[in-house]
Design a protein around this motif. Structure first.
Motif, PDB file in Angstrom:
ATOM      1  N   VAL A  12       0.839  -1.204   0.000  1.00 20.59           N
ATOM      2  CA  VAL A  12       0.000   0.000   0.000  1.00 20.59           C
ATOM      3  C   VAL A  12       0.870   1.249   0.000  1.00 20.59           C
ATOM      4  O   VAL A  12       0.595   2.222  -0.711  1.00 20.59           O
ATOM      5  N   GLU A  13       1.947   1.234   0.792  1.00 15.94           N
ATOM      6  CA  GLU A  13       2.880   2.362   0.793  1.00 15.94           C
ATOM      7  C   GLU A  13       3.532   2.533  -0.574  1.00 15.94           C
ATOM      8  O   GLU A  13       3.687   3.656  -1.070  1.00 15.94           O
ATOM      9  N   ALA A  14       3.913   1.417  -1.204  1.00 14.47           N
ATOM     10  CA  ALA A  14       4.545   1.475  -2.522  1.00 14.47           C
ATOM     11  C   ALA A  14       3.574   1.998  -3.579  1.00 14.47           C
ATOM     12  O   ALA A  14       3.963   2.773  -4.458  1.00 14.47           O
ATOM     13  N   VAL A  15       2.307   1.569  -3.481  1.00 15.35           N
ATOM     14  CA  VAL A  15       1.285   2.054  -4.411  1.00 15.35           C
ATOM     15  C   VAL A  15       1.091   3.556  -4.251  1.00 15.35           C
ATOM     16  O   VAL A  15       0.976   4.298  -5.240  1.00 15.35           O
ATOM     17  N   ALA A  16       1.062   4.032  -2.991  1.00 11.02           N
ATOM     18  CA  ALA A  16       0.895   5.464  -2.736  1.00 11.02           C
ATOM     19  C   ALA A  16       2.051   6.262  -3.329  1.00 11.02           C
ATOM     20  O   ALA A  16       1.848   7.313  -3.957  1.00 11.02           O
ATOM     21  N   LYS A  17       3.286   5.779  -3.145  1.00  7.55           N
ATOM     22  CA  LYS A  17       4.454   6.462  -3.698  1.00  7.55           C
ATOM     23  C   LYS A  17       4.421   6.470  -5.230  1.00  7.55           C
ATOM     24  O   LYS A  17       4.739   7.478  -5.867  1.00  7.55           O
ATOM     25  N   ALA A  18       4.011   5.323  -5.805  1.00  7.83           N
ATOM     26  CA  ALA A  18       3.911   5.244  -7.267  1.00  7.83           C
ATOM     27  C   ALA A  18       2.841   6.195  -7.787  1.00  7.83           C
ATOM     28  O   ALA A  18       3.006   6.834  -8.834  1.00  7.83           O
ATOM     29  N   GLY A  19       1.733   6.318  -7.041  1.00  9.34           N
ATOM     30  CA  GLY A  19       0.671   7.228  -7.440  1.00  9.34           C
ATOM     31  C   GLY A  19       1.127   8.675  -7.437  1.00  9.34           C
ATOM     32  O   GLY A  19       0.807   9.453  -8.352  1.00  9.34           O
ATOM     33  N   VAL A  20       1.889   9.061  -6.408  1.00 11.63           N
ATOM     34  CA  VAL A  20       2.435  10.422  -6.337  1.00 11.63           C
ATOM     35  C   VAL A  20       3.383  10.678  -7.501  1.00 11.63           C
ATOM     36  O   VAL A  20       3.343  11.734  -8.146  1.00 11.63           O
ATOM     37  N   GLN A  21       4.235   9.693  -7.787  1.00 15.74           N
ATOM     38  CA  GLN A  21       5.194   9.825  -8.882  1.00 15.74           C
ATOM     39  C   GLN A  21       4.491   9.978 -10.226  1.00 15.74           C
ATOM     40  O   GLN A  21       4.829  10.845 -11.032  1.00 15.74           O
ATOM     41  N   GLY A 131      -3.524  -7.576 -10.067  1.00 16.41           N
ATOM     42  CA  GLY A 131      -2.285  -7.990 -10.713  1.00 16.41           C
ATOM     43  C   GLY A 131      -1.184  -6.958 -10.535  1.00 16.41           C
ATOM     44  O   GLY A 131      -0.028  -7.299 -10.265  1.00 16.41           O
ATOM     45  N   CYS A 132      -1.539  -5.667 -10.672  1.00 15.11           N
ATOM     46  CA  CYS A 132      -0.563  -4.599 -10.442  1.00 15.11           C
ATOM     47  C   CYS A 132      -0.119  -4.583  -8.978  1.00 15.11           C
ATOM     48  O   CYS A 132       1.057  -4.378  -8.673  1.00 15.11           O
ATOM     49  N   PHE A 133      -1.076  -4.790  -8.072  1.00 16.07           N
ATOM     50  CA  PHE A 133      -0.784  -4.845  -6.635  1.00 16.07           C
ATOM     51  C   PHE A 133       0.209  -5.964  -6.333  1.00 16.07           C
ATOM     52  O   PHE A 133       1.214  -5.760  -5.649  1.00 16.07           O
ATOM     53  N   PHE A 134      -0.071  -7.154  -6.862  1.00 14.36           N
ATOM     54  CA  PHE A 134       0.817  -8.294  -6.628  1.00 14.36           C
ATOM     55  C   PHE A 134       2.169  -8.091  -7.308  1.00 14.36           C
ATOM     56  O   PHE A 134       3.202  -8.551  -6.816  1.00 14.36           O
ATOM     57  N   GLY A 135       2.159  -7.398  -8.471  1.00 14.27           N
ATOM     58  CA  GLY A 135       3.414  -7.108  -9.150  1.00 14.27           C
ATOM     59  C   GLY A 135       4.311  -6.214  -8.320  1.00 14.27           C
ATOM     60  O   GLY A 135       5.533  -6.417  -8.255  1.00 14.27           O
ATOM     61  N   LEU A 204     -12.712   1.388  -6.579  1.00 14.87           N
ATOM     62  CA  LEU A 204     -13.540   1.062  -5.417  1.00 14.87           C
ATOM     63  C   LEU A 204     -13.310  -0.364  -4.928  1.00 14.87           C
ATOM     64  O   LEU A 204     -12.932  -0.594  -3.774  1.00 14.87           O
ATOM     65  N   PHE A 205     -13.512  -1.337  -5.819  1.00 17.45           N
ATOM     66  CA  PHE A 205     -13.482  -2.735  -5.399  1.00 17.45           C
ATOM     67  C   PHE A 205     -12.072  -3.232  -5.100  1.00 17.45           C
ATOM     68  O   PHE A 205     -11.889  -4.126  -4.274  1.00 17.45           O
ATOM     69  N   CYS A 206     -11.057  -2.667  -5.780  1.00 16.65           N
ATOM     70  CA  CYS A 206      -9.686  -3.098  -5.495  1.00 16.65           C
ATOM     71  C   CYS A 206      -8.975  -2.086  -4.600  1.00 16.65           C
ATOM     72  O   CYS A 206      -8.573  -2.401  -3.490  1.00 16.65           O
ATOM     73  N   GLY A 207      -8.835  -0.846  -5.086  1.00 18.32           N
ATOM     74  CA  GLY A 207      -8.069   0.162  -4.353  1.00 18.32           C
ATOM     75  C   GLY A 207      -8.592   0.429  -2.953  1.00 18.32           C
ATOM     76  O   GLY A 207      -7.862   0.293  -1.961  1.00 18.32           O
ATOM     77  N   MET A 208      -9.864   0.801  -2.854  1.00 17.90           N
ATOM     78  CA  MET A 208     -10.436   1.126  -1.550  1.00 17.90           C
ATOM     79  C   MET A 208     -10.495  -0.082  -0.635  1.00 17.90           C
ATOM     80  O   MET A 208     -10.223   0.013   0.561  1.00 17.90           O
ATOM     81  N   SER A 209     -10.840  -1.241  -1.187  1.00 15.94           N
ATOM     82  CA  SER A 209     -10.948  -2.431  -0.336  1.00 15.94           C
ATOM     83  C   SER A 209      -9.599  -2.856   0.205  1.00 15.94           C
ATOM     84  O   SER A 209      -9.482  -3.271   1.367  1.00 15.94           O
ATOM     85  N   GLU A 210      -8.535  -2.756  -0.635  1.00 16.91           N
ATOM     86  CA  GLU A 210      -7.196  -3.131  -0.176  1.00 16.91           C
ATOM     87  C   GLU A 210      -6.720  -2.183   0.921  1.00 16.91           C
ATOM     88  O   GLU A 210      -6.171  -2.617   1.937  1.00 16.91           O
TER      89      GLU A 210
END
Length: 217
Positions: A12-21, A131-135, A204-210
């Motif tokens: 989740v932290e990595a996704v947040a950093k990637a989103g900012v980038q 899949g992106c999350f697991f990647g 919603l179903f992936c991002g928010m739920s994770e």
């Protein structure tokens, strides 16, 4: 072989950093990155269509050939996440590939109702984003590929719809003269319901739920 992976909280932290980038990327970089990603996904779409173009399997074992095609499709997202390339050629203008394209486009666009495409869009991007999350969760190359592969296999084998993947399948069907498909129908029954469903499925179903699951745990 051991799988080296981050914890869900670290992902989740990595996704947040990637989103900012990605949110701070320049417009030209976003554009050319998107073009590259579309080309890479088109490679995988081409493989699915060529695999499905086997007449004997289509007549005698359509479920099996669909599963086999779904097994090879995930390499498209693997290449998008891990590398880059370009696409050229007119492979599908000849038989039996032309018939495979028209049949596929008809099943995707003409036959289903608007709400069915919308619901398939939700399921599709839910799995793509997983899949992106697991990647991101994998630390090494093998772990990343394994993490990406199975959710993408699931969405293809279940016949779900992704707005970007359909940008290869449906326009190709239009260019090859598939009966009943035109640009207006593609926008109304292809882009609009799929895009809305993909946004809901991914956000919603992936991002928010994770995020919610990680925060609660």
């Amino acid at each position: 072989m051991a799988v080296d992976a981050l914890s869900p909280f670290e992902v989740v932290e990595a996704v947040a950093k990637a989103g900012v980038q990605k949110g701070n990327m320049s417009l030209p970089k976003v554009f050319f990155s998107s073009v590259s990603a579309g080309c890479l996904l088109a490679f995988a779409c081409g493989t699915v269509l060529s695999t499905n173009a086997t007449p004997w399997f289509q007549e005698n074992a359509p479920g099996l050939i669909r599963t086999i095609a779904a097994l090879v499709f995930p390499y498209g997202l693997c290449m998008i996440i891990l590398t880059g390339a370009d696409l050229y050629g007119e492979v599908f203008a000849t038989e039996p590939f032309k018939s495979a394209v028209t049949t596929f486009a008809t099943k995707k666009q003409v036959t289903p109702d608007f709400h069915m495409i919308f619901l398939r869009g939700i399921g599709c991007n839910w799995l793509v984003c997983l899949g992106c999350f697991f990647g991101l969760q994998g630390r090494d190359l093998a772990s990343k590929i394994i993490g990406i592969w199975f959710p993408i296999f699931a969405f293809v084998s279940l016949g779900f719809d992704h707005v970007v993947a359909n940008m290869t399948f449906i326009p190709l069907g239009i260019w090859l003269g598939t009966p009943g498909i035109n640009v207006g129908l593609y926008i109304w029954k292809g882009i609009i319901p799929t895009l809305i469903g993909n946004i809901l499925g991914g956000g919603l179903f992936c991002g928010m739920s994770e995020v919610t699951t990680v925060v609660i745990l």
